[in-house]
Design a protein around this motif. Structure first.
Motif, PDB file in Angstrom:
ATOM      1  N   LEU A  27     -48.276  -6.635 -43.116  1.00 18.77           N
ATOM      2  CA  LEU A  27     -47.421  -7.132 -42.237  1.00 18.77           C
ATOM      3  C   LEU A  27     -47.391  -7.524 -40.840  1.00 18.77           C
ATOM      4  O   LEU A  27     -46.872  -8.395 -40.247  1.00 18.77           O
ATOM      5  N   VAL A  28     -48.316  -6.426 -40.139  1.00 24.40           N
ATOM      6  CA  VAL A  28     -48.604  -6.507 -38.701  1.00 24.40           C
ATOM      7  C   VAL A  28     -49.215  -8.078 -38.629  1.00 24.40           C
ATOM      8  O   VAL A  28     -49.115  -8.812 -37.675  1.00 24.40           O
ATOM      9  N   VAL A 297     -54.031 -14.587 -46.494  1.00 27.15           N
ATOM     10  CA  VAL A 297     -53.405 -13.621 -47.462  1.00 27.15           C
ATOM     11  C   VAL A 297     -52.295 -12.778 -46.919  1.00 27.15           C
ATOM     12  O   VAL A 297     -51.203 -12.498 -47.750  1.00 27.15           O
ATOM     13  N   ALA A 298     -52.143 -12.510 -45.890  1.00 28.39           N
ATOM     14  CA  ALA A 298     -51.102 -11.581 -45.258  1.00 28.39           C
ATOM     15  C   ALA A 298     -49.879 -12.473 -45.019  1.00 28.39           C
ATOM     16  O   ALA A 298     -48.563 -12.142 -45.637  1.00 28.39           O
ATOM     17  N   VAL A 304     -43.991 -13.989 -50.506  1.00 28.71           N
ATOM     18  CA  VAL A 304     -43.836 -13.523 -51.741  1.00 28.71           C
ATOM     19  C   VAL A 304     -42.736 -12.323 -51.456  1.00 28.71           C
ATOM     20  O   VAL A 304     -41.636 -12.287 -52.151  1.00 28.71           O
ATOM     21  N   LEU A 305     -43.094 -11.426 -50.683  1.00 26.01           N
ATOM     22  CA  LEU A 305     -42.193 -10.413 -50.312  1.00 26.01           C
ATOM     23  C   LEU A 305     -40.534 -11.002 -49.972  1.00 26.01           C
ATOM     24  O   LEU A 305     -39.629 -10.230 -50.423  1.00 26.01           O
ATOM     25  N   ASP A 608     -35.804  -2.169 -46.177  1.00 27.98           N
ATOM     26  CA  ASP A 608     -36.054  -1.315 -45.021  1.00 27.98           C
ATOM     27  C   ASP A 608     -37.576  -1.897 -44.573  1.00 27.98           C
ATOM     28  O   ASP A 608     -37.614  -1.877 -43.250  1.00 27.98           O
ATOM     29  N   VAL A 609     -38.371  -2.295 -45.284  1.00 29.86           N
ATOM     30  CA  VAL A 609     -39.544  -2.728 -44.763  1.00 29.86           C
ATOM     31  C   VAL A 609     -39.162  -3.835 -43.703  1.00 29.86           C
ATOM     32  O   VAL A 609     -39.811  -4.029 -42.756  1.00 29.86           O
ATOM     33  N   PHE A 610     -38.364  -4.884 -44.174  1.00 29.70           N
ATOM     34  CA  PHE A 610     -38.091  -5.947 -43.122  1.00 29.70           C
ATOM     35  C   PHE A 610     -37.199  -5.713 -42.184  1.00 29.70           C
ATOM     36  O   PHE A 610     -37.080  -6.464 -41.210  1.00 29.70           O
TER      37      PHE A 610
END
Length: 741
Positions: A27-28, A297-298, A304-305, A608-610
């Motif tokens: 994510l970073v 890949v990131a 996808v997320l 919450d991740v986003f």
């Protein structure tokens, strides 16, 4: 001296930790690679120029601070070097290259390393067109605000991105938030020196198109045109926003200046320097390829997320519609039960018990206090804490104790059914207490001969702690709303073990309670539905249960529930494709469980991740507003669910904790269940340690009722919105409980 137990190393937790760290790193990386470009006009406040050499302030736009004395180079008359900052951009860079190719012009592109890693194909396209590649840092951060290690990293990573994408290096560098050489102050010159120490020439501009502000095509053309005959390095942009005006202006500017006798070339060719791009060493090309692969890949994972997050949003909206439409429809149908003939047939109440000494007395007393004619069968499943002896010592009428060797809850329930005298059977857990009207309300729907099972309304009794209040919200907003929806659609997948009523014929058609899954209630319910029986939800048949009071106990309980539910879904998977009643419970019931009890919980943490991702890498205000909007929608839905259930809404102030804390815990449990299911391991039934909370609460409730003048409010009154019934005073006890079995 007893040995000190060594902490157990759980491989699953280790892999979960690694996966979490890996996701955070991806994510970073994706956030850095996709970070937006800040307006170049938003630079630092100017400081003095006492340390800037006169040769820089009064010289050309290409500054060489690596040699003494410091020198600069200017573009000769009649020469234009077009430069483009902040790219590459998948929309605008190809259009800029197309205009340059149309007019046979080369330019110099100062690329941002993060964007280069996101779009390596554009870096190759720039190089193959004959234009130059140059550095504009990796993240477009202001170099004057960076420590030296960060500047090193910014330059090195950008070099690797160029090497990996195009197989070349570059020694040209333009600091973000810079303009003309005459505007360099002491802070800016320090950056020039630090870049020079690393082998870079700093390139500024002679003419600024100001295209960033989109002032109009004519204005951009005018700003980009140097005084008659003078050479210039022209600053433009191929990214960072809508560059349509830049593309249109470029198509006018080039032929216009050519008509005035100007020639167009790259920066290095304009000032007489060697080509900026030279073949990269093999090591740099390999490292650059690795960098591009990791970023690819990131970005792929985040893409996808994001699609999954869209699916989460759809599920959240769908669930809200269930609350507002389907559940409301069910609430309107409930009074219809009173129009059916009264059900007066006696009921057999089966209580499976394994080490339930803490709560069994208050549970049995509450059942015996029922206003409906009943018999009570307590099946002691090999308890070692004296549960059976305690029930026998109560000496209550109509209560029988059946003892058997420990065989599990399913075996205990089947034993109870065999000993039951009546055709209407209520099953209740040993940690649950009934209101006096609960049994009668549970069996009332059996007036309809098509009804084979009835689900009761199970509520959390011990709501005095943070964790149990969160479970209270889950019961009302999750389980009870689901049961209302399943009632309306005729697809009930679970009659809760804590409070469920069954017709003996339905139990026979289902083959009894199966021991094949850990969720025997879900397994049994689906089997009854597949046999063609109708199952309904009696929202007014209230039962009170003791919720786990520790995270460990809650995790164990929900792991068993979740894993058992997955087992039941897999066992009855063919129902999804069947017709009739079996197909209805398959397509509506099982798919509902899959969507809202598996897919939604396992993906909901992405919200919450986003939230965190957006606060750091997107617009933080927009991100926070969107997250709060989702929370607001969920809270509004929860408030409506509480309204339908007649519960106080005061506890809803904990909804943020429900989302940020409880949801993550359930996510861990679901992840463990999925892992266990995928690995095929067998999971044992786990007994929750009872605290006797029900008995304590019932006693406090009894005290409150008997002493209405008391000014001391019990936890029951203050923490539970609906009163738990007290054990009936003066319950007859003139005949002993009989043993059977």
């Amino acid at each position: 001296m007893p040995a000190i137990p060594r902490p157990r190393f759980r491989l699953s937790w280790f892999f979960a930790f690694i996966a979490t760290v890996l996701l955070g790193v991806l994510l970073v990386i994706s956030g850095l690679a996709g970070a937006g470009i800040v307006n170049d006009a938003l630079g630092h406040e100017p400081v003095g120029t006492g340390n800037v050499p006169r040769a820089v302030l009064e010289g050309g736009a290409v500054v060489d601070a690596a040699h003494t004395p410091v020198s600069s180079r200017s573009v000769p008359e009649g020469t234009i070097a077009l430069t483009f900052d902040d790219g590459p951009d998948p929309r605008w860079t190809p259009e800029v290259l197309a205009v340059l190719r149309k007019h046979g012009v080369r330019a110099t592109f100062f690329v941002v390393g993060s964007r280069a890693t996101s779009h390596p194909e554009l870096i190759r396209a720039i190089h193959q067109s004959g234009s130059e590649l140059a550095h504009h840092t990796f993240t477009h951060a202001n170099p004057v605000e960076m420590p030296l290690w960060q500047l090193d990293l910014e330059l090195d990573q950008t070099q690797l991105a160029i090497s990996g994408a195009a197989g070349v290096t570059s020694y040209l560098f333009r600091p973000p938030f810079s303009s003309m050489a005459a505007s360099i102050d002491d802070l800016g010159y320090r950056t020039v020196q630090e870049a020079a120490a690393r082998g870079y020439l700093s390139v500024f501009s002679d003419t600024d198109s100001d295209d960033w502000g989109r002032p109009g095509v004519e204005t951009i053309v005018r700003n980009s045109t140097p005084p008659a005959g003078e050479g210039a390095i022209v600053l433009m942009h191929d990214a960072g926003g809508d560059r349509s005006q830049t593309v249109a202006a470029l198509d006018i500017l080039i032929p216009s200046l050519k008509q005035q006798g100007y020639r167009f070339t790259t920066v290095t060719a304009a000032v007489g320097l060697p080509p900026a791009n030279q073949p990269a060493p093999g090591d740099d090309r390999f490292a650059g390829g690795v960098l591009l692969g990791v970023v690819g890949v990131a970005i792929g994972v985040v893409t996808v997320l994001q699609w999954i997050l869209l699916g989460v949003g759809i599920l959240v909206v769908a669930r809200l519609l269930l609350m507002v439409l389907v559940a409301r429809r069910h609430a309107r149908r409930v009074p219809g039960w009173s129009l059916l003939p009264a059900v007066t047939a006696p009921v057999s109440v089966i209580v499976p018990a394994f080490n339930e000494k803490a709560n069994i007395e208050v549970a049995i007393r509450s059942i015996v206090a029922s206003t409906h004619p009943i018999e009570v069968i307590v099946v002691d499943d090999g308890s070692t804490d004296g549960t059976a002896e305690l029930v026998e010592a109560l000496d209550l009428p109509g209560v029988r104790v059946v003892r058997q060797a420990n065989g599990g809850k399913a075996a205990a329930l089947n034993a109870g059914v065999r000993h039951a005298r009546h055709d209407l059977i209520v099953m209740v857990d040993g940690d649950t207490i009934f209101e006096s009207e609960t049994v009668g309300r549970l069996v009332r729907p059996f007036a309809d001969p098509e009804v084979g099972a009835v689900a009761g309304n199970v509520k959390i009794a011990n709501r005095a702690t943070f964790l149990t209040r969160l479970q209270h919200i889950e019961y009302v907003v999750g389980f009870n709303i689901d049961r209302r929806a399943h009632d309306v659609t005729g697809s009930m997948p679970t009659i809760p073990g804590a409070a469920g009523a069954f017709h003996r014929a339905a139990l026979t058609d289902a083959g009894g309670v199966s021991r094949e899954t850990l969720a025997e209630d879900t397994d049994l319910t689906i089997a009854i539905g597949r046999a063609g029986w109708r199952m309904v939800y009696a929202a007014d048949a209230v039962a009170w249960t003791e919720a786990p009071t520790s995270v460990r106990q809650l995790r164990q309980q929900r792991f068993r529930w979740t894993y058992g539910t997955m087992q039941a879904i897999w066992k009855h998977r063919r129902a999804i494709l069947q017709r009739g009643a079996a197909g209805r419970i398959g397509r509506f019931g099982l798919l509902h469980v899959i969507a809202f009890q598996i897919l939604l919980p396992v993906t909901a943490p992405l919200i919450d991740v986003f939230l965190v991702y957006g606060l750091f890498f997107l617009n933080p205000v927009t991100t926070l507003v969107l997250w709060l909007s989702v929370l607001g929608i969920q809270t509004a839905g929860a408030a409506y669910a509480f309204h339908l259930d007649g519960e106080s809404k005061r506890v809803l102030w904990m909804m943020p904790a429900q989302q940020l804390v409880y949801r993550q815990l359930m996510y861990v449990v679901l992840g463990q269940s999925l892992g266990a299911a995928a690995s095929g391991i067998r999971v044992r039934w786990q007994q929750m340690r009872r605290t006797g909370a029900l008995e304590a609460m019932a006693r406090r409730a009894d005290t409150t009722v008997q002493d209405p003048e008391s000014t001391v409010e019990s936890n029951l009154v203050s923490d539970v919105d609906s009163p738990v019934p007290a054990p009936a005073a003066g319950v007859p006890g003139d005949s002993p409980a009989r043993r059977a079995g």
